[in-house]
Scaffold this motif. Structure first.
Motif, PDB file in Angstrom:
ATOM      1  N   UNK A  56     -69.328   8.931 -68.530  1.00  0.00           N
ATOM      2  CA  UNK A  56     -67.962   8.378 -67.959  1.00  0.00           C
ATOM      3  C   UNK A  56     -68.206   8.117 -66.510  1.00  0.00           C
ATOM      4  N   UNK A  57     -67.388   7.032 -65.915  1.00  0.00           N
ATOM      5  CA  UNK A  57     -67.643   7.113 -64.497  1.00  0.00           C
ATOM      6  C   UNK A  57     -66.233   6.758 -63.863  1.00  0.00           C
ATOM      7  N   UNK A  58     -66.316   7.516 -62.361  1.00  0.00           N
ATOM      8  CA  UNK A  58     -64.900   7.125 -61.537  1.00  0.00           C
ATOM      9  C   UNK A  58     -65.484   6.558 -60.232  1.00  0.00           C
ATOM     10  N   UNK A  59     -64.489   5.790 -59.962  1.00  0.00           N
ATOM     11  CA  UNK A  59     -64.606   5.294 -58.639  1.00  0.00           C
ATOM     12  C   UNK A  59     -63.464   5.919 -57.709  1.00  0.00           C
ATOM     13  N   UNK A  60     -64.141   6.051 -56.488  1.00  0.00           N
ATOM     14  CA  UNK A  60     -63.494   6.863 -55.459  1.00  0.00           C
ATOM     15  C   UNK A  60     -62.585   6.037 -54.646  1.00  0.00           C
ATOM     16  N   UNK A  61     -63.212   4.662 -54.383  1.00  0.00           N
ATOM     17  CA  UNK A  61     -62.429   3.541 -53.614  1.00  0.00           C
ATOM     18  C   UNK A  61     -62.611   4.505 -52.161  1.00  0.00           C
ATOM     19  N   UNK A  62     -61.196   4.567 -51.412  1.00  0.00           N
ATOM     20  CA  UNK A  62     -61.291   4.901 -50.124  1.00  0.00           C
ATOM     21  C   UNK A  62     -61.375   6.387 -49.859  1.00  0.00           C
ATOM     22  N   UNK A  63     -61.380   7.128 -50.968  1.00  0.00           N
ATOM     23  CA  UNK A  63     -61.798   8.533 -51.020  1.00  0.00           C
ATOM     24  C   UNK A  63     -63.007   9.022 -50.807  1.00  0.00           C
ATOM     25  N   UNK A  64     -63.494   9.731 -50.329  1.00  0.00           N
ATOM     26  CA  UNK A  64     -65.001  10.346 -50.131  1.00  0.00           C
ATOM     27  C   UNK A  64     -65.318  10.555 -51.734  1.00  0.00           C
ATOM     28  N   UNK A  65     -66.439  10.172 -52.035  1.00  0.00           N
ATOM     29  CA  UNK A  65     -66.732  10.233 -53.456  1.00  0.00           C
ATOM     30  C   UNK A  65     -67.083  11.871 -53.753  1.00  0.00           C
ATOM     31  N   UNK A  66     -67.573  12.551 -52.816  1.00  0.00           N
ATOM     32  CA  UNK A  66     -67.955  13.861 -52.992  1.00  0.00           C
ATOM     33  C   UNK A  66     -66.317  14.754 -53.311  1.00  0.00           C
ATOM     34  N   UNK A  67     -65.476  14.256 -52.317  1.00  0.00           N
ATOM     35  CA  UNK A  67     -64.331  14.872 -52.416  1.00  0.00           C
ATOM     36  C   UNK A  67     -63.545  14.545 -53.826  1.00  0.00           C
TER      37      UNK A  67
END
Length: 235
Positions: A56-67
């Motif tokens: 699976x993959x998810x995109x963080x957009x404007x959110x920090x990817x680590x968060x």
């Protein structure tokens, strides 16, 4: 199920290291893979096609990817457990370098490219400090003295960390990493998993110190796994 968390700067060779881990443990542990990125990612498709694993993959957009990873980690663990996977591998985009995405009950791998400069471990110190091992990639592209300086720079950040040097494309030198992963205990209770360290202070609930995984424990910009494709753009 074992939880393996892989972080590092862009183009460090994270996916190459993960490819070798999957190749080693695919038959015994049936890994599942989650990629966290900001805008676009293709690693999940490549690994699914190459190894026939669930991805699976998810995109963080404007959110920090680590968060983002911490927000959806509890959902991701439940997803992988539902597949009866023996291992969940989480790959972070690794853009912040101030955060330590590793959690309790996980094995944390910091992937660092030897070609990034001898002082780069100091610039990425938070990313390295709470990892279980530092995998130094692209070692075939630098001289021996450069490797030794790079190694000592990592030691200056965290003296006791396991340092593994590799050409990740070929998989050389990774046997010690495989041994450590094989010894890693399985998750005992997902509800007790927390971040290993306190995140940098900021504006979101993770930034201000909440360590619980799962969006149910946070407020403001939250991201369940099933709604992760809806990128929050802010004002």
């Amino acid at each position: 199920m074992k939880l393996i968390m892989v972080a590092g700067p862009p183009s460090a060779g994270k996916t190459a290291v993960i490819r070798q881990i999957i190749k080693k443990f695919n038959k015994s542990d049936k890994p599942a893979y989650l990629k966290i990125d900001v805008v676009r990612a293709f690693e999940d498709e490549e690994l699914r096609e190459e190894f026939g694993i669930h991805t699976r993959k998810v995109y963080s957009g404007d959110l920090c990817p680590d968060h983002m990873g911490i927000m959806i980690l509890q959902d991701a663990i439940q997803w992988a457990e539902g597949l009866k996977a023996g291992m969940l591998i989480v790959e972070s985009a690794g853009l912040c370098l101030r955060c330590t995405p590793y959690t309790t009950q996980s094995y944390g791998i910091a992937v660092l490219p030897a070609v990034s400069g001898s002082n780069s471990p100091l610039k990425m110190a938070p990313l390295i400090a709470l990892a279980d091992s530092a995998v130094v990639t692209k070692t075939d592209l630098v001289a021996q003295v450069e490797k030794e300086v790079f190694r000592e720079c990592i030691r200056s950040v965290i003296p006791a960390i396991d340092i593994i040097e590799t050409n990740a494309i070929q998989g050389t030198g990774l046997r010690f990493l495989f041994q450590a992963i094989a010894k890693q205990p399985e998750i005992s209770d997902v509800k007790t998993i927390t971040l290993r360290g306190t995140p940098p202070l900021g504006v979101c609930t993770i930034c201000v110190g909440k360590k619980e995984i799962g969006w149910q424990h946070h407020f403001g910009v939250i991201r369940p796994l099933e709604e992760a494709d809806n990128i929050y753009r802010g004002d």
